[in-house]
Design an enzyme around this catalytic site. Sequence first.
Site, PDB file in Angstrom:
ATOM      1  N   ASP A 182     -14.238   0.265   1.715  1.00 41.57           N
ATOM      2  CA  ASP A 182     -15.503  -0.487   1.671  1.00 41.57           C
ATOM      3  C   ASP A 182     -16.607   0.388   1.079  1.00 41.57           C
ATOM      4  O   ASP A 182     -17.432  -0.066   0.283  1.00 41.57           O
ATOM      5  CB  ASP A 182     -15.863  -0.948   3.080  1.00 41.57           C
ATOM      6  CG  ASP A 182     -14.702  -1.654   3.753  1.00 41.57           C
ATOM      7  OD1 ASP A 182     -14.401  -2.789   3.368  1.00 41.57           O
ATOM      8  OD2 ASP A 182     -14.051  -1.042   4.623  1.00 41.57           O
ATOM      9  N   ARG A 219      -5.864 -15.844  15.253  1.00 38.43           N
ATOM     10  CA  ARG A 219      -6.300 -14.456  15.215  1.00 38.43           C
ATOM     11  C   ARG A 219      -5.699 -13.669  16.387  1.00 38.43           C
ATOM     12  O   ARG A 219      -5.276 -12.530  16.242  1.00 38.43           O
ATOM     13  CB  ARG A 219      -7.837 -14.445  15.284  1.00 38.43           C
ATOM     14  CG  ARG A 219      -8.454 -13.089  15.230  1.00 38.43           C
ATOM     15  CD  ARG A 219      -9.930 -13.210  14.825  1.00 38.43           C
ATOM     16  NE  ARG A 219     -10.618 -11.986  15.167  1.00 38.43           N
ATOM     17  CZ  ARG A 219     -11.452 -11.861  16.179  1.00 38.43           C
ATOM     18  NH1 ARG A 219     -11.740 -12.898  16.946  1.00 38.43           N
ATOM     19  NH2 ARG A 219     -12.021 -10.709  16.427  1.00 38.43           N
ATOM     20  N   GLY A 254       2.131  -2.849   9.689  1.00 36.30           N
ATOM     21  CA  GLY A 254       1.580  -3.852  10.583  1.00 36.30           C
ATOM     22  C   GLY A 254       2.111  -5.212  10.259  1.00 36.30           C
ATOM     23  O   GLY A 254       2.889  -5.394   9.317  1.00 36.30           O
ATOM     24  N   SER A 302      -5.578  -5.928  -1.647  1.00 37.24           N
ATOM     25  CA  SER A 302      -5.863  -4.642  -2.290  1.00 37.24           C
ATOM     26  C   SER A 302      -4.812  -3.611  -1.889  1.00 37.24           C
ATOM     27  O   SER A 302      -4.600  -3.402  -0.699  1.00 37.24           O
ATOM     28  CB  SER A 302      -7.211  -4.093  -1.830  1.00 37.24           C
ATOM     29  OG  SER A 302      -8.146  -5.102  -1.648  1.00 37.24           O
ATOM     30  N   GLN A 336       3.496   3.101  18.861  1.00 35.28           N
ATOM     31  CA  GLN A 336       3.497   4.210  17.903  1.00 35.28           C
ATOM     32  C   GLN A 336       2.573   5.345  18.367  1.00 35.28           C
ATOM     33  O   GLN A 336       2.801   6.510  18.024  1.00 35.28           O
ATOM     34  CB  GLN A 336       3.184   3.693  16.500  1.00 35.28           C
ATOM     35  CG  GLN A 336       4.334   2.769  16.039  1.00 35.28           C
ATOM     36  CD  GLN A 336       4.271   2.312  14.604  1.00 35.28           C
ATOM     37  OE1 GLN A 336       3.289   2.527  13.907  1.00 35.28           O
ATOM     38  NE2 GLN A 336       5.333   1.658  14.151  1.00 35.28           N
ATOM     39  N   HIS A 370     -14.303  -2.764   9.876  1.00 36.23           N
ATOM     40  CA  HIS A 370     -13.692  -3.083   8.585  1.00 36.23           C
ATOM     41  C   HIS A 370     -13.349  -4.576   8.592  1.00 36.23           C
ATOM     42  O   HIS A 370     -12.208  -4.984   8.763  1.00 36.23           O
ATOM     43  CB  HIS A 370     -12.431  -2.248   8.335  1.00 36.23           C
ATOM     44  CG  HIS A 370     -11.651  -2.742   7.149  1.00 36.23           C
ATOM     45  ND1 HIS A 370     -12.105  -2.604   5.872  1.00 36.23           N
ATOM     46  CD2 HIS A 370     -10.472  -3.394   7.059  1.00 36.23           C
ATOM     47  CE1 HIS A 370     -11.234  -3.164   5.040  1.00 36.23           C
ATOM     48  NE2 HIS A 370     -10.239  -3.648   5.739  1.00 36.23           N
ATOM     49  N   ILE A 415       0.852  -1.192   0.000  1.00 29.85           N
ATOM     50  CA  ILE A 415       0.000   0.000   0.000  1.00 29.85           C
ATOM     51  C   ILE A 415       0.890   1.245   0.000  1.00 29.85           C
ATOM     52  O   ILE A 415       0.622   2.211  -0.723  1.00 29.85           O
ATOM     53  CB  ILE A 415      -0.967   0.013   1.209  1.00 29.85           C
ATOM     54  CG1 ILE A 415      -1.962  -1.146   1.084  1.00 29.85           C
ATOM     55  CG2 ILE A 415      -1.720   1.344   1.306  1.00 29.85           C
ATOM     56  CD1 ILE A 415      -2.896  -1.328   2.273  1.00 29.85           C
TER      57      ILE A 415
HETATM   58  P1  NAI Z   1       2.572  -5.179   3.410  1.00 30.62           P
HETATM   59  O1  NAI Z   1       2.907  -6.377   4.228  1.00 30.62           O
HETATM   60  O2  NAI Z   1       2.938  -5.123   1.973  1.00 30.62           O
HETATM   61  O3  NAI Z   1       3.221  -3.875   4.105  1.00 30.62           O
HETATM   62  C1  NAI Z   1       3.211  -3.683   5.473  1.00 30.62           C
HETATM   63  C2  NAI Z   1       4.508  -2.988   5.834  1.00 30.62           C
HETATM   64  O4  NAI Z   1       4.477  -2.676   7.232  1.00 30.62           O
HETATM   65  C3  NAI Z   1       5.752  -3.846   5.597  1.00 30.62           C
HETATM   66  O5  NAI Z   1       6.694  -3.131   4.804  1.00 30.62           O
HETATM   67  C4  NAI Z   1       6.287  -4.078   7.019  1.00 30.62           C
HETATM   68  O6  NAI Z   1       7.707  -4.168   7.066  1.00 30.62           O
HETATM   69  C5  NAI Z   1       5.791  -2.825   7.720  1.00 30.62           C
HETATM   70  N1  NAI Z   1       5.779  -2.901   9.176  1.00 30.62           N
HETATM   71  C6  NAI Z   1       5.610  -3.972   9.991  1.00 30.62           C
HETATM   72  N2  NAI Z   1       5.718  -3.615  11.267  1.00 30.62           N
HETATM   73  C7  NAI Z   1       5.945  -2.284  11.286  1.00 30.62           C
HETATM   74  C8  NAI Z   1       6.144  -1.346  12.325  1.00 30.62           C
HETATM   75  N3  NAI Z   1       6.170  -1.725  13.607  1.00 30.62           N
HETATM   76  N4  NAI Z   1       6.363  -0.049  11.975  1.00 30.62           N
HETATM   77  C9  NAI Z   1       6.395   0.329  10.687  1.00 30.62           C
HETATM   78  N5  NAI Z   1       6.206  -0.526   9.659  1.00 30.62           N
HETATM   79  C10 NAI Z   1       5.978  -1.814   9.961  1.00 30.62           C
HETATM   80  O7  NAI Z   1       1.011  -4.959   3.620  1.00 30.62           O
HETATM   81  P2  NAI Z   1       0.012  -4.045   2.768  1.00 30.62           P
HETATM   82  O8  NAI Z   1      -0.601  -4.862   1.708  1.00 30.62           O
HETATM   83  O9  NAI Z   1       0.676  -2.770   2.430  1.00 30.62           O
HETATM   84  O10 NAI Z   1      -1.120  -3.800   3.874  1.00 30.62           O
HETATM   85  C11 NAI Z   1      -0.843  -3.066   5.040  1.00 30.62           C
HETATM   86  C12 NAI Z   1      -1.961  -3.207   6.044  1.00 30.62           C
HETATM   87  O11 NAI Z   1      -3.165  -2.615   5.546  1.00 30.62           O
HETATM   88  C13 NAI Z   1      -2.326  -4.652   6.396  1.00 30.62           C
HETATM   89  O12 NAI Z   1      -2.564  -4.702   7.795  1.00 30.62           O
HETATM   90  C14 NAI Z   1      -3.618  -4.871   5.640  1.00 30.62           C
HETATM   91  O13 NAI Z   1      -4.392  -5.871   6.245  1.00 30.62           O
HETATM   92  C15 NAI Z   1      -4.244  -3.511   5.769  1.00 30.62           C
HETATM   93  N6  NAI Z   1      -5.295  -3.199   4.796  1.00 30.62           N
HETATM   94  C16 NAI Z   1      -6.355  -2.433   5.231  1.00 30.62           C
HETATM   95  C17 NAI Z   1      -7.340  -2.034   4.373  1.00 30.62           C
HETATM   96  C18 NAI Z   1      -8.473  -1.202   4.861  1.00 30.62           C
HETATM   97  O14 NAI Z   1      -9.372  -0.943   4.060  1.00 30.62           O
HETATM   98  N7  NAI Z   1      -8.520  -0.730   6.088  1.00 30.62           N
HETATM   99  C19 NAI Z   1      -7.318  -2.447   2.966  1.00 30.62           C
HETATM  100  C20 NAI Z   1      -6.156  -3.204   2.585  1.00 30.62           C
HETATM  101  C21 NAI Z   1      -5.192  -3.573   3.489  1.00 30.62           C
END
Ligand code: NAI
Length: 331
Positions: free
Chosen positions: A159, A98, A89, A238, A112, A187, A16
Site C-alpha cells: 500500500d 467474511r 492462506g 496483485s 503455524q 491492510h 505470490i
Molecule cells: P494463491 O491462492 O495463489 O496462493 C496461496 C497459496 O497458499 C496456495 O498455493 C495454497 O495452496 C496455499 N495454502 C493454503 N493453505 C495453506 C496452509 N495451511 N499452509 C501453507 N500453504 C497454504 O494466493 P496469492 O495470490 O499468492 O495470495 C496469497 C495471500 O496474500 C492471499 O491471502 C492474498 O489475499 C494475500 N495478499 C496480501 C497482500 C498484502 O499486501 N498484504 C497483497 C496481495 C495478496
Amino acid sequence: GKAPIKVLITGAAGQIGYALAPRVASGSMLGADQPVILHLLDIPPAAQSLDGVKMELIDSAFPLLHGVVATTDVDEATKDVDIAVMVGGFPRKAGMERKDVMSKNVSIYKSQASALEKNAKPGVKVLVVANPANTNALILKENAPSIPPENITCLTRLDHNRALGQVAERTGTPVSEVKNVIIWGNHSSSQYPDVAHGTVAGKPIKEAVADDAWLAGDFISTVQQRGAAIIKMRGMSSALSAASSACDHIRDWIKGTPSGTWVSMGVFSDGSYGAPKDVVFSFPVECKDGGWSIVQGLKIDDFAAGKLKATGDELVEEKALALECLAESSQ
Ligand code: NAI
C-alpha cells in the site's frame, strides 16, 4: 563467504510465491552477497505444483541459492528458519461469508504459530502477507508467546509503495524522489494513505502536487482500492507488486531505513497516535540494527484523526471476530 540465511515462504505454490521465491533467490530481499536457502511450504493438493517451482528454481541456477526445501510438512518447513514470509492462506470464494474466510485463516495462523515457535531460530523475523494480514499476524503473535512481539509484522508496504507510485505518476517524478508517505491501520480499504508529511524531491507533497482535492479524494480511494482494481484488470490479485514489496519490507527491516526516511509496516500497536493497543496496526517506522521503532511526534489533524479512528475500529472488530472463530473451532 557468508553463511546462508534460511527463508521460509508459505503458500509457495501460489501466485505470490511464484514471484517471490526467485526474488529472494536472486538477492532482492537480503542483498547480492547473501546466500539463501529457501524453505517452501504448501498443502498436499499443491504438492506437485510446489515441486515444479523447486525444479524451476534449480534450473535458474541462481548463484546465491544454496538449497531448496519444498515440503508439505510444517515442521520441516519451519526448521531453523531465520525469516518467515507467510503467504499461505485460504482465499475468499464466491458466496463465502467474511467470517468463513476469517475462520479458515486464523486456524491456519494459530497452528503455524506453534510450528514457528517450536522450530524456527529464536530471533526469527516474521512477515504475514496472507489476508486478513493484520489479524493473521495478531493471531500468530498470540499463539507464539516465545517469539518477541516486535518480530511479528504484516505487509502494508505494498500500500505504501502504491501511494509512492501514485504521487510519482501525478508529479512526473521518479518514484525514488518520493518519500515519507504513510499507510495507517489495516491492510484493507479502511487504511488511511497519508501524504501530509511526505516530500517530492525535498518539497512537501501538497506543494508538488498542488491539487488538494485530488489528494483528499481520488488519491486516497485509488490507493485504498488498488487491490480490487488489479483483480479487475488481471483477473488475479496483485502478485508481482506484493512479492516486490515483501522484499522491500524485509530488506529495510534488516538493513535499516536511510536517515530521515521511514516506511510503513504493520506492527504490534503500543497505542501511538491514539491507535488501539493490542492489534497489529500499520505505522510509519524507522528501522535500525535489525529493529523498528514507530516515528513519533507527527502532527495529526482532525481529518487524519477521523481516518485513524475508523481503521482502528475495524481492526478491533476483526480481532473480536477472529477470537470468536478460534473459540468456536476449539469447542
Ligand atoms: P494463491 O491462492 O495463489 O496462493 C496461496 C497459496 O497458499 C496456495 O498455493 C495454497 O495452496 C496455499 N495454502 C493454503 N493453505 C495453506 C496452509 N495451511 N499452509 C501453507 N500453504 C497454504 O494466493 P496469492 O495470490 O499468492 O495470495 C496469497 C495471500 O496474500 C492471499 O491471502 C492474498 O489475499 C494475500 N495478499 C496480501 C497482500 C498484502 O499486501 N498484504 C497483497 C496481495 C495478496
